[in-house]
Design an enzyme around this catalytic site. Structure first.
Site, PDB file in Angstrom:
ATOM      1  N   LYS A 247       0.833  -1.204   0.000  1.00 23.32           N
ATOM      2  CA  LYS A 247       0.000   0.000   0.000  1.00 23.32           C
ATOM      3  C   LYS A 247       0.867   1.253   0.000  1.00 23.32           C
ATOM      4  O   LYS A 247       0.570   2.226  -0.699  1.00 23.32           O
ATOM      5  CB  LYS A 247      -0.911  -0.024   1.232  1.00 23.32           C
ATOM      6  CG  LYS A 247      -2.043   0.967   1.163  1.00 23.32           C
ATOM      7  CD  LYS A 247      -3.105   0.631   2.192  1.00 23.32           C
ATOM      8  CE  LYS A 247      -4.286   1.574   2.054  1.00 23.32           C
ATOM      9  NZ  LYS A 247      -5.430   1.169   2.870  1.00 23.32           N
ATOM     10  N   ASP A 248       1.969   1.232   0.782  1.00 21.98           N
ATOM     11  CA  ASP A 248       2.868   2.374   0.799  1.00 21.98           C
ATOM     12  C   ASP A 248       3.572   2.549  -0.542  1.00 21.98           C
ATOM     13  O   ASP A 248       3.856   3.665  -0.961  1.00 21.98           O
ATOM     14  CB  ASP A 248       3.910   2.217   1.913  1.00 21.98           C
ATOM     15  CG  ASP A 248       3.309   2.485   3.290  1.00 21.98           C
ATOM     16  OD1 ASP A 248       2.301   3.202   3.350  1.00 21.98           O
ATOM     17  OD2 ASP A 248       3.847   1.972   4.286  1.00 21.98           O
TER      18      ASP A 248
END
Lengths: 438, 305
Positions: A247-248
């Site tokens: 996600k990052d």
């Protein structure tokens, strides 16, 4: 780290086993940002910004170290050495524009990170130390950015340095000696430029050190989450890797795109034209303004126009410092047991007003010091202090909060967070028979 | 305790602010406010398009050469270009012999020393020299210009709000002061009315006075508009000589980042929502396999429990 169901590091081959017994660095990374760190499964994209701030700091340190190889911290040469970087150093323009715009992007992501914490109550127990260390980082960032802006030794560099160090001159009795001591003279000159360069090089590494403490303190209770509800069972969490690294990774991509658009196509939009004029102590610019990320504080500084018991200038300086220092007391000013603003409807309303209020302060701080901007910033400053020092303490006494979900998983089951990892993912095959006490 | 003192401090700031605000309101109501003269007569730069505008902007080499000619024949009499070297003219499309000739024929010589006696002297410029300043120092520059200092032009486009359109507007904006301009704002001795200049009165005399002031080699009509536009384009280049490679690099970087971000998004979606049968291998102490291993190890070592 403190969750009994956290996955344990097991070396994959004999070399890693050998390493693990001697310097367990891979184990540290595994437990800190790897699969060994269980994270709430419902973090939304606002939880990307801590990592983004780390990326921004890295960009600043890498570009900054190379820039320092070509920069001359001498009053007579500094401006020309920056132009030398822009014209003659290979890709120097890229390094310098990346560094200048990188500072702005560092502040953008840090501000979003801070407001994330404010809204979701991440400053509350048991994460007070995370919040306090974060504020220390923020103060260090402001000092670093201010001194960095002085280094090109343009008109705004010089006059900004003069105005900001002049703030210390407002302190009664010892003010002027302190100002002269800070600058190494009565006005910014070679001595000031040299020490600012030295400190500008030092402080980012201090920031990096405090970031380690910040993350360490975070890993004790673990990350907060959009519901603000504590983690209760393994179902509430997913391992940091691969879930949040993925996600990052997407977040970093979006950040880099925004950064590249500014850096390559509007590299001077966030700066000030006057800083392309070499510093001239004999010619004062028409409007002395700091960089945009200081505008709200600059508006607070200038909001005090008339003496009231104390001199107006001293009020301004006190208020400007107080506006940041009061954040250190926030965990004890807001005693509401509910963390997340999503379950505090009245708080949410005041939070939105605060957000708009700070944007207004920012606009007024960048505008020339004339009406109506002064009166607007006076009202906005009143709200700023009232929000933190009066409204929040009262709210935590009288506010009616919404019922909290019984657990993070329950909130995910009821579809409260579309972004959350689906429950079937990463669920342990069977529940631990007896979870040891937390 | 914290909340009590916090409220006290907050009240203090609010009281001081209300006091300031009250005086501000009072001033607004009692004092008459007139717009400043600059506010009334100052004009924003005119809209003018340059080939460097936008994300795909490029330099127009022919225009840069014309602009350089205007600088050489008009501006260079008073304005230095200290950040730029003759060798940089290669960017404008000049060949090396041309650059050497331009440097050697430059009307101002470069400060030097006599190699035999060590005395100060001047010599002809060479390609590696920066453009020499027309004045020996600031005092000389002010003495020759009615006590005004002609600024260095290397960075002027980036050093002024409005950029190249501002330079263009300023150069073409000289006019007679309007009749309703208050007497105290009228241009004094040695000043000239120009509504694009911040305080309306500029010390620089109109530099482009007539069409045909320079003769362009490429046949472009040297109107005042054209000359102003060309020199503004030239000064855009002196301020930002790497503009083209910045735009080019930017496009390449954006294409790369776009692909990388799409891949990152797909990886993120795949990990979070892909494959219902995805399971993360349990490696913790509660994993039955690990527990069996540790039991076996304990048994082997003779540890009970």
């Amino acid at each position: 780290m403190s969750f009994p169901w956290a996955q344990q590091y097991s070396p994959k081959n004999s070399f890693m086993r050998w390493m693990d017994e001697r310097l367990p660095l891979p184990r540290l990374a595994y437990n800190a940002v790897g699969a060994g760190y269980p994270v709430p499964r419902n973090l939304n994209h606002f939880w990307n910004f801590g990592v983004l701030a780390g990326v921004a700091l890295t960009i600043q340190i890498v570009t900054g170290i190379i820039l320092a190889m070509h920069y001359a911290p001498v009053g007579t040469m500094a401006f020309d050495s920056v132009e030398h970087i822009m014209r003659n150093v290979n890709q120097g323009w890229l390094l310098r524009y990346a560094h200048a715009n990188g500072a702005s992007f560092f502040f953008i992501v840090t501000y979003i990170h801070i407001f994330r914490g404010l809204y979701y109550g991440s400053y509350k127990a048991p994460r007070e130390m995370v919040w306090l260390l974060g504020l220390v980082i923020f103060l260090l960032m402001m000092a670093t950015a201010f001194m960095g802006y002085v280094l090109p030794w343009g008109q705004m560099s010089f006059w900004g340095a003069k105005v900001i160090t002049g703030l210390f001159g407002a302190i009664p009795l010892v003010g002027e000696p302190i100002q002269a001591w800070l600058l190494g003279g009565f006005a910014p000159d070679n001595a000031a430029l040299n020490r600012f360069f030295s400190l500008h090089y030092l402080l980012p590494f201090v920031i990096a050190g405090v970031i380690i403490l910040h993350i360490w303190a975070l890993h004790i209770p673990g990350s907060n989450n959009p519901t603000g509800v504590d983690i209760k069972t393994p179902q509430d969490t997913v391992p940091f890797h691969p879930y949040y690294t993925a996600k990052d990774g997407f977040g970093v991509g979006l950040f880099m795109i925004a950064f590249a658009i500014m850096l390559f196509f509007f590299p001077n939009a966030l700066g000030h034209a006057d800083n392309y004029i070499p510093a001239n102590p004999l010619s004062t610019p028409a409007h002395i303004v700091p960089e945009w990320y200081f505008w709200p504080f600059y508006a607070i500084l200038r909001a005090f126009t008339v003496d009231f018991i104390l001199p107006a200038k001293l009020w301004g300086v006190l208020a400007m410092f107080a506006s940041i220092l009061l954040l250190f007391f926030l965990p004890w000013l807001d005693r509401s047991p509910v963390r997340s603003g999503s379950y505090r409807p009245t708080f949410k309303m005041f939070f939105i007003i605060l957000l708009i209020d700070i944007l207004i302060l920012g606009y007024c701080g960048g505008a020339p010091a004339e009406e109506p901007f002064v009166m607007i910033s006076q009202l906005a400053t009143i709200y700023y202090f009232a929000h933190f020092l009066i409204i929040l303490p009262l709210l935590s006494k009288f506010e009616k909060t919404l019922p909290l979900p019984t657990s993070i998983s329950a909130s995910v089951l009821h579809g409260e967070k579309q972004e959350a990892a689906p429950l079937e993912v990463a669920r342990p095959k069977r529940r631990p028979r007896a979870a040891p006490a937390e | 305790m914290v909340r009590f003192f916090g409220a006290l401090v907050g009240m203090g700031f609010i009281a001081a602010l209300l006091w300031s605000f009250g005086w501000g309101v009072n001033a607004q109501l009692t004092e008459t406010h007139t717009q400043s003269v600059e506010h009334r007569f100052h004009q924003e730069p005119r809209d003018v398009a340059f080939s460097t505008d936008g994300p795909f902007g490029k330099f127009d080499r022919a225009q840069l050469q014309r602009g350089f000619q205007v600088y050489k024949e008009v501006c260079a009499a008073c304005h230095s270009l200290g950040q730029v070297a003759f060798r940089n003219l290669a960017d404008l499309g000049y060949e090396e012999p041309e650059i050497k000739a331009i440097a050697a024929q430059w009307q101002i010589e470069v400060p030097s020393i006599n190699p035999d006696t060590g005395e100060a002297t001047t010599r002809k410029a060479i390609a590696s020299d920066h453009f020499p300043s027309p004045y020996a120092n600031e005092v000389a520059a002010r003495a020759g210009n009615n006590n005004a200092l002609p600024p260095d032009l290397s960075l002027i486009v980036k050093a002024r709000e409005g950029g190249a359109p501002y330079i263009y507007s300023l150069l073409t904006g000289y006019q007679n002061a309007p009749a309703d301009l208050p007497a105290e704002a009228r241009p004094g001795q040695g000043l000239h009315y120009n509504p694009y200049f911040a305080n309306l009165n500029i010390a620089m005399p109109p530099p482009l006075t007539a069409d045909g002031q320079v003769t362009y080699a490429d046949g472009t009509n040297p109107t005042r508009e054209n000359m102003a536009k060309d020199v503004a384009a030239f000064l855009t280049w002196t301020a930002e000589p790497n503009l083209e490679s910045r735009h080019r690099t930017g496009l390449a970087v954006l294409i790369f980042l776009l692909i990388a971000t799409i891949l990152a998004y797909m990886a993120y979606q795949n990990i979070w929502h892909g494959g219902a049968d995805r399971r993360v291998r349990q490696t913790g102490p509660l994993d039955p396999e690990n527990q069996a291993k540790s039991r076996a190890a304990k048994k082997e070592a003779g540890i009970k429990g």
